[in-house]
Design an enzyme around this catalytic site. Structure first.
Site, PDB file in Angstrom:
ATOM      1  N   CYS A 182      48.618 -25.310  -1.402  1.00  0.00           N
ATOM      2  CA  CYS A 182      47.431 -24.473  -1.571  1.00  0.00           C
ATOM      3  C   CYS A 182      47.594 -23.110  -0.897  1.00  0.00           C
ATOM      4  O   CYS A 182      48.221 -23.000   0.158  1.00  0.00           O
ATOM      5  CB  CYS A 182      46.220 -25.155  -0.952  1.00  0.00           C
ATOM      6  SG  CYS A 182      45.874 -26.751  -1.672  1.00  0.00           S
ATOM      7  N   ARG A 198      55.117 -21.400  -3.761  1.00  0.00           N
ATOM      8  CA  ARG A 198      54.874 -22.554  -2.897  1.00  0.00           C
ATOM      9  C   ARG A 198      54.514 -23.806  -3.690  1.00  0.00           C
ATOM     10  O   ARG A 198      54.515 -24.894  -3.127  1.00  0.00           O
ATOM     11  CB  ARG A 198      53.691 -22.261  -1.972  1.00  0.00           C
ATOM     12  CG  ARG A 198      54.022 -21.256  -0.916  1.00  0.00           C
ATOM     13  CD  ARG A 198      52.742 -20.749  -0.288  1.00  0.00           C
ATOM     14  NE  ARG A 198      53.060 -20.087   0.960  1.00  0.00           N
ATOM     15  CZ  ARG A 198      52.702 -20.531   2.157  1.00  0.00           C
ATOM     16  NH1 ARG A 198      52.003 -21.620   2.265  1.00  0.00           N
ATOM     17  NH2 ARG A 198      53.044 -19.886   3.230  1.00  0.00           N
ATOM     18  N   TRP A 255      46.939 -27.302  -4.806  1.00  0.00           N
ATOM     19  CA  TRP A 255      47.904 -28.403  -4.976  1.00  0.00           C
ATOM     20  C   TRP A 255      47.082 -29.661  -4.730  1.00  0.00           C
ATOM     21  O   TRP A 255      46.643 -29.910  -3.618  1.00  0.00           O
ATOM     22  CB  TRP A 255      49.028 -28.246  -3.959  1.00  0.00           C
ATOM     23  CG  TRP A 255      50.165 -29.189  -4.137  1.00  0.00           C
ATOM     24  CD1 TRP A 255      51.209 -29.075  -5.028  1.00  0.00           C
ATOM     25  CD2 TRP A 255      50.425 -30.384  -3.384  1.00  0.00           C
ATOM     26  NE1 TRP A 255      52.071 -30.123  -4.879  1.00  0.00           N
ATOM     27  CE2 TRP A 255      51.624 -30.943  -3.879  1.00  0.00           C
ATOM     28  CE3 TRP A 255      49.768 -31.037  -2.352  1.00  0.00           C
ATOM     29  CZ2 TRP A 255      52.167 -32.116  -3.377  1.00  0.00           C
ATOM     30  CZ3 TRP A 255      50.319 -32.202  -1.844  1.00  0.00           C
ATOM     31  CH2 TRP A 255      51.504 -32.728  -2.356  1.00  0.00           C
ATOM     32  N   ASN A 312      42.108 -24.868   1.992  1.00  0.00           N
ATOM     33  CA  ASN A 312      43.411 -25.542   2.130  1.00  0.00           C
ATOM     34  C   ASN A 312      43.232 -26.647   3.152  1.00  0.00           C
ATOM     35  O   ASN A 312      42.574 -26.444   4.175  1.00  0.00           O
ATOM     36  CB  ASN A 312      44.479 -24.586   2.691  1.00  0.00           C
ATOM     37  CG  ASN A 312      44.855 -23.499   1.717  1.00  0.00           C
ATOM     38  OD1 ASN A 312      44.396 -23.489   0.585  1.00  0.00           O
ATOM     39  ND2 ASN A 312      45.693 -22.580   2.179  1.00  0.00           N
ATOM     40  N   GLY A 313      43.860 -27.806   2.936  1.00  0.00           N
ATOM     41  CA  GLY A 313      43.796 -28.881   3.932  1.00  0.00           C
ATOM     42  C   GLY A 313      43.067 -30.099   3.393  1.00  0.00           C
ATOM     43  O   GLY A 313      42.791 -30.197   2.187  1.00  0.00           O
ATOM     44  N   GLU A 371      71.277 -35.407   2.445  1.00  0.00           N
ATOM     45  CA  GLU A 371      70.776 -34.140   1.904  1.00  0.00           C
ATOM     46  C   GLU A 371      71.197 -33.979   0.435  1.00  0.00           C
ATOM     47  O   GLU A 371      70.404 -33.515  -0.396  1.00  0.00           O
ATOM     48  CB  GLU A 371      71.294 -32.983   2.779  1.00  0.00           C
ATOM     49  CG  GLU A 371      71.051 -31.582   2.258  1.00  0.00           C
ATOM     50  CD  GLU A 371      69.576 -31.197   2.110  1.00  0.00           C
ATOM     51  OE1 GLU A 371      68.695 -31.999   2.464  1.00  0.00           O
ATOM     52  OE2 GLU A 371      69.329 -30.100   1.579  1.00  0.00           O
ATOM     53  N   LYS A 398      68.581 -33.546  -2.644  1.00  0.00           N
ATOM     54  CA  LYS A 398      68.636 -32.419  -3.592  1.00  0.00           C
ATOM     55  C   LYS A 398      68.634 -32.935  -5.022  1.00  0.00           C
ATOM     56  O   LYS A 398      67.920 -32.425  -5.880  1.00  0.00           O
ATOM     57  CB  LYS A 398      69.897 -31.558  -3.375  1.00  0.00           C
ATOM     58  CG  LYS A 398      69.931 -30.704  -2.147  1.00  0.00           C
ATOM     59  CD  LYS A 398      69.012 -29.502  -2.154  1.00  0.00           C
ATOM     60  CE  LYS A 398      67.672 -29.849  -1.560  1.00  0.00           C
ATOM     61  NZ  LYS A 398      67.486 -29.613  -0.181  1.00  0.00           N
ATOM     62  N   GLU A 436      65.216 -34.497  -6.013  1.00  0.00           N
ATOM     63  CA  GLU A 436      64.142 -33.511  -5.996  1.00  0.00           C
ATOM     64  C   GLU A 436      64.087 -32.657  -7.275  1.00  0.00           C
ATOM     65  O   GLU A 436      63.017 -32.412  -7.817  1.00  0.00           O
ATOM     66  CB  GLU A 436      64.415 -32.589  -4.796  1.00  0.00           C
ATOM     67  CG  GLU A 436      63.243 -31.932  -4.198  1.00  0.00           C
ATOM     68  CD  GLU A 436      63.620 -31.146  -2.942  1.00  0.00           C
ATOM     69  OE1 GLU A 436      64.819 -30.976  -2.628  1.00  0.00           O
ATOM     70  OE2 GLU A 436      62.689 -30.674  -2.277  1.00  0.00           O
ATOM     71  N   HIS A 471      77.095 -54.079   3.041  1.00  0.00           N
ATOM     72  CA  HIS A 471      75.952 -54.831   3.570  1.00  0.00           C
ATOM     73  C   HIS A 471      74.772 -54.840   2.590  1.00  0.00           C
ATOM     74  O   HIS A 471      73.664 -55.172   2.979  1.00  0.00           O
ATOM     75  CB  HIS A 471      75.515 -54.253   4.916  1.00  0.00           C
ATOM     76  CG  HIS A 471      76.583 -54.369   5.964  1.00  0.00           C
ATOM     77  ND1 HIS A 471      76.966 -55.574   6.507  1.00  0.00           N
ATOM     78  CD2 HIS A 471      77.384 -53.427   6.525  1.00  0.00           C
ATOM     79  CE1 HIS A 471      77.946 -55.373   7.378  1.00  0.00           C
ATOM     80  NE2 HIS A 471      78.221 -54.065   7.400  1.00  0.00           N
ATOM     81  N   LYS A 478      56.452 -25.894  -1.960  1.00  0.00           N
ATOM     82  CA  LYS A 478      57.437 -25.290  -1.057  1.00  0.00           C
ATOM     83  C   LYS A 478      57.043 -25.479   0.402  1.00  0.00           C
ATOM     84  O   LYS A 478      57.860 -25.778   1.239  1.00  0.00           O
ATOM     85  CB  LYS A 478      57.572 -23.796  -1.391  1.00  0.00           C
ATOM     86  CG  LYS A 478      58.566 -23.049  -0.526  1.00  0.00           C
ATOM     87  CD  LYS A 478      59.963 -23.548  -0.779  1.00  0.00           C
ATOM     88  CE  LYS A 478      60.990 -22.968   0.167  1.00  0.00           C
ATOM     89  NZ  LYS A 478      62.227 -23.767   0.184  1.00  0.00           N
TER      90      LYS A 478
END
Ligand code: M6R
Length: 605
Positions: free
Chosen positions: A2, A27, A74, A99-100, A478, A482, A485, A501, A600
């Site tokens: 947001c 974002r 968002w 926002n929040g 990582e 990637k 995502e 295992h 973002k």
């Protein structure tokens, strides 16, 4: 995530609000809207498409006004539909953007329904709108101050009311909000970046602040309801829009910017000196006996990598925790432990909350490794080290990660030196290796054509395994993050020794197994793990250092990396994984820079 923009001016402010939303678009959001006071009434336009669509709407409907608020949403409470898009109105008199997340919204909603307020959206924001309206008796600033006393959770809000045409009121608790100061006009935004072009003078509001913006004046009251003076800071760095140049996506551009970003982040000095981390760092570092690293996502993986460096170079015990877990568990605080928060944005709600939690437990020394100088985290910590990645637009973090690694390596070497664990020769070697990194990275980036060839095959897969060992296990994590995502391929990472295992059961001809193979002390062990996969018909895709003697064979596809780069090798090995994820996503036609459901900057819990 947001974003908020607000303004009080003497000119039509709609284009400034829309431009602010455009700057926050990267974002991530799923709806947007703008409201202004026009002809004494709040009027709005909302869209579940892009800001460009909103812009068209306001042009077509000739929405104009001198006082306004705008938002990118968002979704948290309620689907991304027009009714839930902000600004949200109360009784056609008050408009709010938020926002929040308000945690006690159900209780407040019941109470407000009892007072006759009708709820049109599924948002928690509508509760704030009606609450302020119910408390309003001619003074919006007073009503907002009173209302915030009833809110539990995190918020940044901007509010306007039809009875006060030249006023916007803002408040923050747990979500950032900044005031932009103009000449005869004033602005509000969740990020100073949104106001580039309108002003370069900012007041960063503190937790619990409520502010009132009019044409000539800005008033701020602190959490105790007392008038507060907030420093005005000149922030010139928020220049124009970042250009894509010859690249197809920002993520690709940012991958290729890494040599420059790293070279900008490496300290100029020829020695590792604690003062690189802040004036009081020499004293603080002398007092600590361990480190507690807190971060989320990719930044968490840079913390995991750093643990290896800190324990091997500096011989200092290091604990790394996912911020959202740490903040809610019972832990045993050690006041002599340096709390390190790592964040690209410096605004990630979980990391900020974890930092506050650590501070409340009595942790004395805190350090942020961050890419945004004006961010909340940098302002909250005693010490800081800025990465100089430049603005990162792609949701998938790339150059922020490698520059964080550089910063954390410098931290490990600095503490190692202070604790008498590295010699002058070792120090000079580390500095030399750091300085050579950009050139080494360029030779890794030159592997792109080979990686594109692999990505064609990956784009047809639905699962992938990533393997690494030791220092390179976080790099495997990582790489898997990637891939999932941006390409939406399910990917898991394991330390290669863990394969037998459990995950080995997943290995078939259809399962690509990406392996990070540096020529380090664990190479022979890793080679055995590679054979375990081959024996089960698995297809291995190995990024192997030139001196490993791992070569192409049946079921074994190899891309040759440069010579082994010692302790700094993770910084090189992550780059082909970024490129593999990027090109696989391109082949699958996903929205690389704005992958579905992601934002973002994650400013809600
Ligand atoms: O801004 P931060 O570094 O605090 O963000 C943390 C994570 O949200 C972030 O790294 C996320 O995992 C990235 N999208 C990964 O590419």
């Amino acid at each position: 995530m947001c974003g908020i923009v607000g303004a009080v001016a003497q000119r039509n402010i709609v284009s400034v609000l829309i431009e602010g939303l455009r700057r926050l678009e990267y974002r991530g959001y799923d709806s947007c809207g703008v409201a202004v006071l026009a002809g004494g009434e709040p009027k709005r336009a909302r869209s579940v498409a892009r800001v460009a669509d909103l812009d068209e709407q306001v042009r077509e409907t000739r929405l104009e006004g001198v006082t306004g608020i705008a938002h990118t949403r968002w979704a948290t409470h309620g689907a991304p539909v027009t009714d839930n898009a902000h600004p949200i109105f109360s009784r056609n008199e008050l408009a709010i953007v938020h926002n929040g997340i308000i945690e006690n919204y159900e209780t407040l909603r019941d109470m407000l329904r009892g007072k006759g307020y009708e709820f049109i959206s599924q948002t928690d924001t509508e509760v704030i709108a009606h609450l302020i309206q119910s408390l309003y008796s001619g003074d919006l600033f007073a009503a907002v101050r009173e209302a915030t006393g009833h809110l539990h959770g995190a918020y940044a809000i901007a509010v306007l009311h039809k009875s006060q045409p030249d006023t916007v009121v803002g408040a923050r608790q747990g979500s950032p909000l900044v005031v932009g100061l103009g000449e005869g006009e004033n602005f509000l935004a969740s990020d100073a970046l949104a106001l580039a072009g309108s002003t370069d003078r900012f007041m960063f509001l503190e937790e619990g602040d409520v502010c009132e913006l009019t044409l000539e004046k800005v008033r701020v009251f602190d959490r105790d309801g007392k008038p507060a003076a907030r420093d005005v800071r000149q922030v010139a760095a928020y220049g124009g829009a970042v250009e894509l140049g010859p690249y197809r996506h920002f993520m690709q551009k940012e991958i290729f910017e890494q040599p420059r970003a790293i070279s900008d982040t490496i300290p100029q000095s020829d020695v590792f000196d604690a003062s690189l981390f802040g004036e009081t760092a020499p004293k603080a570092f002398a007092e600590i006996d361990s480190l507690l690293i807190l971060a989320c996502g990719t930044s968490y993986y840079s913390g995991l990598t750093a643990k290896y460096w800190l324990e091997s170079i500096a011989k200092i015990p290091t604990q790394v925790e996912i911020a959202s877990e740490y903040r809610y568990r019972d832990s045993v605080p050690n006041p002599k432990s340096l709390v390190v928060v790592i964040s690209q944005s410096g605004e990630t709600a979980d990391t900020i909350a974890a930092l506050k939690h650590a501070q409340s437990l009595g942790h004395k020394h805190t350090l942020s490794v961050c890419n945004v100088a004006t961010s909340a985290m940098v302002r909250m910590t005693e010490l800081s080290f800025l990465t100089h990645a430049g603005r990162e637009i792609g949701v998938a973090s790339t150059k922020a990660f490698t520059t964080q690694l550089v910063a954390l390596f410098v931290l490990a070497a600095t503490l190692g030196k202070m604790r008498g664990n590295i010699s002058a020769k070792q120090e000079a070697d580390y500095i030399r290796q750091l300085r050579h990194l950009p050139a080494a990275l360029n030779s890794v980036l030159a592997l792109e054509p080979q990686i594109i060839a692999w990505s064609e095959e990956f784009s047809r897969k639905e699962n992938a395994l990533f393997l690494g060992r030791g220092l390179h296990y976080p790099i495997a994590l990582e790489g898997a993050l990637k891939l999932k995502e941006i390409s939406y391929i399910h990917a898991e990472a394991y330390p290669a020794g863990e394969l037998k295992h459990g995950p080995l059961a997943l290995v078939t001809e259809a399962m690509p197994v990406v392996t990070v193979a540096p020529n380090d002390a664990l190479l022979e062990k890793l080679k055995s793990n590679i054979q375990e996969v081959r024996a089960r018909g698995g297809q291995l895709y190995v990024f192997a250092d030139a001196d490993t003697k791992i070569v192409n064979d049946e079921g074994l596809h190899v891309i040759r990396m440069p010579e082994h780069y010692g302790l700094l090798s993770p910084i090189l090995h992550v780059v082909p994984l970024q490129l593999l994820a990027y090109h696989t996503a391109c082949s699958r036609g996903t929205d690389v820079d704005k992958p579905r459901n992601l934002a973002k900057s994650v400013t809600v819990e």
